[in-house]
Design an enzyme around this catalytic site. Structure first.
Site, PDB file in Angstrom:
ATOM      1  N   SER A 120      21.528 -57.157 -29.423  1.00  0.00           N
ATOM      2  CA  SER A 120      21.202 -57.941 -28.218  1.00  0.00           C
ATOM      3  C   SER A 120      20.460 -57.140 -27.157  1.00  0.00           C
ATOM      4  O   SER A 120      20.700 -57.319 -25.956  1.00  0.00           O
ATOM      5  CB  SER A 120      22.477 -58.575 -27.632  1.00  0.00           C
ATOM      6  OG  SER A 120      23.019 -59.503 -28.560  1.00  0.00           O
ATOM      7  N   LYS A 161      13.828 -59.703 -39.612  1.00  0.00           N
ATOM      8  CA  LYS A 161      14.751 -60.375 -40.544  1.00  0.00           C
ATOM      9  C   LYS A 161      13.967 -61.418 -41.383  1.00  0.00           C
ATOM     10  O   LYS A 161      12.807 -61.185 -41.685  1.00  0.00           O
ATOM     11  CB  LYS A 161      15.922 -61.007 -39.783  1.00  0.00           C
ATOM     12  CG  LYS A 161      16.570 -60.030 -38.797  1.00  0.00           C
ATOM     13  CD  LYS A 161      17.849 -60.538 -38.235  1.00  0.00           C
ATOM     14  CE  LYS A 161      18.362 -59.566 -37.180  1.00  0.00           C
ATOM     15  NZ  LYS A 161      19.686 -59.870 -36.730  1.00  0.00           N
ATOM     16  N   GLU A 206      23.978 -57.161 -41.824  1.00  0.00           N
ATOM     17  CA  GLU A 206      23.784 -58.431 -42.542  1.00  0.00           C
ATOM     18  C   GLU A 206      23.687 -58.192 -44.047  1.00  0.00           C
ATOM     19  O   GLU A 206      24.132 -59.010 -44.856  1.00  0.00           O
ATOM     20  CB  GLU A 206      22.545 -59.153 -41.988  1.00  0.00           C
ATOM     21  CG  GLU A 206      22.838 -59.715 -40.600  1.00  0.00           C
ATOM     22  CD  GLU A 206      21.632 -59.876 -39.704  1.00  0.00           C
ATOM     23  OE1 GLU A 206      20.489 -59.807 -40.200  1.00  0.00           O
ATOM     24  OE2 GLU A 206      21.837 -60.073 -38.498  1.00  0.00           O
ATOM     25  N   GLY A 221      22.820 -60.391 -32.291  1.00  0.00           N
ATOM     26  CA  GLY A 221      22.476 -61.808 -32.190  1.00  0.00           C
ATOM     27  C   GLY A 221      23.451 -62.629 -31.357  1.00  0.00           C
ATOM     28  O   GLY A 221      23.423 -63.857 -31.396  1.00  0.00           O
ATOM     29  N   GLU A 251      24.714 -50.142 -34.490  1.00  0.00           N
ATOM     30  CA  GLU A 251      24.646 -51.574 -34.218  1.00  0.00           C
ATOM     31  C   GLU A 251      26.041 -52.178 -34.356  1.00  0.00           C
ATOM     32  O   GLU A 251      26.449 -52.549 -35.472  1.00  0.00           O
ATOM     33  CB  GLU A 251      23.707 -52.256 -35.212  1.00  0.00           C
ATOM     34  CG  GLU A 251      22.286 -51.752 -35.156  1.00  0.00           C
ATOM     35  CD  GLU A 251      21.309 -52.833 -35.590  1.00  0.00           C
ATOM     36  OE1 GLU A 251      20.451 -53.192 -34.794  1.00  0.00           O
ATOM     37  OE2 GLU A 251      21.449 -53.341 -36.722  1.00  0.00           O
TER      38      GLU A 251
HETATM   39  C1  PEP Z   1      19.525 -56.505 -35.475  1.00  0.00           C
HETATM   40  O1  PEP Z   1      19.633 -57.412 -36.259  1.00  0.00           O
HETATM   41  O2  PEP Z   1      19.292 -55.366 -35.895  1.00  0.00           O
HETATM   42  C2  PEP Z   1      19.679 -56.800 -34.065  1.00  0.00           C
HETATM   43  C3  PEP Z   1      19.919 -55.795 -33.271  1.00  0.00           C
HETATM   44  O3  PEP Z   1      19.559 -58.110 -33.671  1.00  0.00           O
HETATM   45  P1  PEP Z   1      19.526 -58.674 -32.166  1.00  0.00           P
HETATM   46  O4  PEP Z   1      18.649 -57.764 -31.356  1.00  0.00           O
HETATM   47  O5  PEP Z   1      18.989 -60.047 -32.274  1.00  0.00           O
HETATM   48  O6  PEP Z   1      20.941 -58.625 -31.666  1.00  0.00           O
END
Ligand code: PEP
Length: 252
Positions: free
Chosen positions: A208, A11, A95, A169, A163
């Site tokens: 996560s 990111k 995002e 996150g 996701e």
């Molecule tokens: C992501 O942003 O693609 C993601 C999976 O973030 P995190 O692993 O921090 O949840």
């Protein structure tokens, strides 16, 4: 046989100081039994690609523009990413869908551009918490998949990342049954659309993923790897995730 993929999404994190993490990852996995990908901020792609040269580490971008060139201040084309040394690009991350109002058709156009530039597109899909609470997660993800993946996609050039937005996150993850059900749905939908090649698309889980839960997530049928945010920033966190995926690849 689908090659397992551990993909890290940095990111908007990292300056050149973070190359130490990439180097530590390479040192720990000189001959990995899965693919390892880091997607740093665009400013770091070319230098990271130089560091990764001759190693198994793959490098990717986090977005690209759908057009090849033009008056799009601040944007980067797929060919520019490829020239910088990227082999992959993440598209339609939640995002970007939220912050930049990206719609499925925008993601599909970007994916077309990525494929034309020879990049592998990681197309992200996933429901919000309200959508899951309403029981509409399959409808939502099915719509995103249909709208975001181009007709010309193959298992060789498109990877799907499931996701759930509420898991990104947050430290929360779906149950194994919820992940299994969604990945089964994705697989069936891809096979219905692309025929036998639908079996060739890799399906990543993202949200996560941590050293402590990676092994159990990778044991879920039709999970071919992970898209990892926070835990990809530090080699000490990403290494055990990669190791868990390698063990899983060994068993197949
Ligand atoms: C992501 O942003 O693609 C993601 C999976 O973030 P995190 O692993 O921090 O949840």
């Amino acid at each position: 046989m689908r090659r397992k993929l551990a993909a890290g999404n940095w990111k908007m994190n990292g300056t050149r100081a973070a190359f130490a993490e990439a180097k530590a990852l390479i040192a720990a996995h000189p001959a990995p039994r899965c693919q390892i990908l880091l997607c740093p901020p665009a400013t770091l792609i070319a230098a990271m690609a130089e560091i990764a040269e001759g190693s198994p580490l793959l490098v990717g971008g986090q977005d690209c523009h759908a057009d090849a060139a033009g008056a799009h201040t601040g944007d980067i084309s797929a060919a520019m990413l490829a020239e910088a040394g990227a082999g992959f690009v993440i598209l339609g991350h939640s995002e970007r869908r939220a912050d930049h109002a990206e719609r499925d058709e925008d993601v599909r156009r970007k994916a077309d551009a990525a494929l034309a530039a020879g990049l592998v597109a990681i197309v992200c899909v996933g429901e919000t918490e309200a959508e899951r609470d309403a029981g509409s997660e399959l409808d939502v993800v099915g719509r995103q998949l249909a709208g975001s993946v181009p007709d010309g996609a193959t298992g060789a050039d498109v990877v799907i990342a499931y996701e759930p937005v509420w898991a990104i996150g947050t430290g929360r993850t779906p149950t194994a049954e919820q992940i299994a059900a969604m990945h089964r749905f994705l697989r069936e939908t891809l096979v219905a659309r692309f025929g036998e090649d639908g079996h060739a698309f890799r399906l990543l889980y993202g949200g996560s993923v941590k050293p402590g839960n990676a092994r159990s997530i990778f044991a879920i049928p039709d999970v071919d790897g992970a898209l990892v945010g926070g835990a990809s920033l530090k080699a000490e966190d990403f290494k055990p995730i990669v190791a868990a995926l390698e063990d899983c690849a060994d068993r197949e």
